[in-house]
Design a protein around this motif. Sequence first.
Motif, PDB file in Angstrom:
ATOM      1  N   GLU A 143       0.869  -1.172   0.000  1.00  0.00           N
ATOM      2  CA  GLU A 143       0.000   0.000   0.000  1.00  0.00           C
ATOM      3  C   GLU A 143       0.908   1.225   0.000  1.00  0.00           C
ATOM      4  O   GLU A 143       1.832   1.329   0.831  1.00  0.00           O
ATOM      5  CB  GLU A 143      -0.907   0.029   1.234  1.00  0.00           C
ATOM      6  N   ASN A 184      -4.453   5.078  -2.052  1.00  0.00           N
ATOM      7  CA  ASN A 184      -5.649   5.613  -1.386  1.00  0.00           C
ATOM      8  C   ASN A 184      -6.208   6.790  -2.178  1.00  0.00           C
ATOM      9  O   ASN A 184      -5.457   7.657  -2.622  1.00  0.00           O
ATOM     10  CB  ASN A 184      -5.306   6.096   0.017  1.00  0.00           C
ATOM     11  N   GLU A 200      -7.999   2.247  -3.246  1.00  0.00           N
ATOM     12  CA  GLU A 200      -8.685   2.129  -1.956  1.00  0.00           C
ATOM     13  C   GLU A 200      -9.551   3.357  -1.710  1.00  0.00           C
ATOM     14  O   GLU A 200      -9.074   4.490  -1.793  1.00  0.00           O
ATOM     15  CB  GLU A 200      -7.672   1.993  -0.808  1.00  0.00           C
ATOM     16  N   ASP A 253     -11.873   0.633   2.129  1.00  0.00           N
ATOM     17  CA  ASP A 253     -10.930   0.838   3.233  1.00  0.00           C
ATOM     18  C   ASP A 253     -11.674   1.202   4.526  1.00  0.00           C
ATOM     19  O   ASP A 253     -12.803   1.690   4.481  1.00  0.00           O
ATOM     20  CB  ASP A 253      -9.991   1.986   2.838  1.00  0.00           C
ATOM     21  N   LYS A 274     -11.220  -3.902   3.581  1.00  0.00           N
ATOM     22  CA  LYS A 274     -10.150  -3.802   4.577  1.00  0.00           C
ATOM     23  C   LYS A 274     -10.765  -3.479   5.932  1.00  0.00           C
ATOM     24  O   LYS A 274     -11.396  -2.432   6.094  1.00  0.00           O
ATOM     25  CB  LYS A 274      -9.153  -2.702   4.193  1.00  0.00           C
TER      26      LYS A 274
END
Length: 292
Positions: A59, A118, A150, A180, A201
Amino acid sequence: HTKNNGRNGHNFFQPSMNTLAQTQLQLNNDLWHAQENNELRLFYQPKYCAPRGPIIGFEALLRWQHPTRGLLTPDVFLPLAEKTGMIVTIGGWVINEACRQLHQWRQQGHLNWSVAVNLSALQFEQSNLVETVTEALATHDIPPELLTLEVTETTAMRDPDESVRILTELTRLGVKASIDDFGTGYSSLLYLKRLPASELKIDRAFVNELQHQTEDATIVSAIVALAQSLDLKVVAEGVETAEQQAFLTGLGCNTLQGYLLGKPVPPEKVAELPNFALEAEEKRQAALPHSI
Ligand code: C2E
Ligand code: MG
Ligand code: MG
Ligand code: MG
């Protein structure tokens, strides 16, 4: 000229408020220059196939190497960047940079690694997001399925119909979508089913308290079961202890991320991550001629 601010001696603007506002203003100014001065960095946190490997990808997490304040984490500047809209340009840079890094890893032979980026709420709503992603994939020759985007549950559920539309457009490119910080927002299960995501997640708040609070263990079990029934991969973030690792693995959580397994590191430190050595050793063992 001195001005008398009322008879009772109270100023409306307390010095502390002034200082805070000034700090924010200064930070905002600095952020404008951060990009052109190359002060933004991406750190990479490994995601491991449960329970402890191999590494399946990373990530990308944004850092700002501030000239005087040192290395800053997103909590310090991201809310500001979101408020001013700067996050859109920064976020575009993040997507491109993560793809550039993945390309470099691929050239070093890591052909199965994926990278997750993200997206902020504002960035998610930009009409040119699809173009930004398409361009980054093409520029760095990245197979789309190796890029995960995400989006937090809160962002995804803000306008669920719109999110379904945006994520459908994005996943048509072949990229993956991940929800997320799951469990902290308010998901409509109906929409969750309609979202073309391939991963949930679990928010680290639940993972954190696993061994202490039985309710959290129940919630985590429920999320894993939900993910499995919706055919979604489930990633636990914030795994810090061996107990959490064992519990999550026992539940059938496929992917683990957390300080126990690996902290976010700059790309040049990726080769020093714990299970890297383990993997290399296993490969070496496998390559040895078997003795009879
Ligand atoms: P997130 O996407 O949920 O990322 C996970 C955060 O948890 C990261 O914090 C990571 O360093 C931290 N973390 C991972 N494992 C552990 C652990 O075992 N224990 C603890 N205590 N923490 C752990 P970080 O890097 O400070 O990022 C915070 C948030 O900022 C991210 O949460 C994400 O929402 C946002 N963010 C980071 N990079 C970007 C970016 O490039 N763009 C946007 N829009 N948001 C970003
Ligand atoms: Mg994330
Ligand atoms: Mg998260
Ligand atoms: Mg988070």
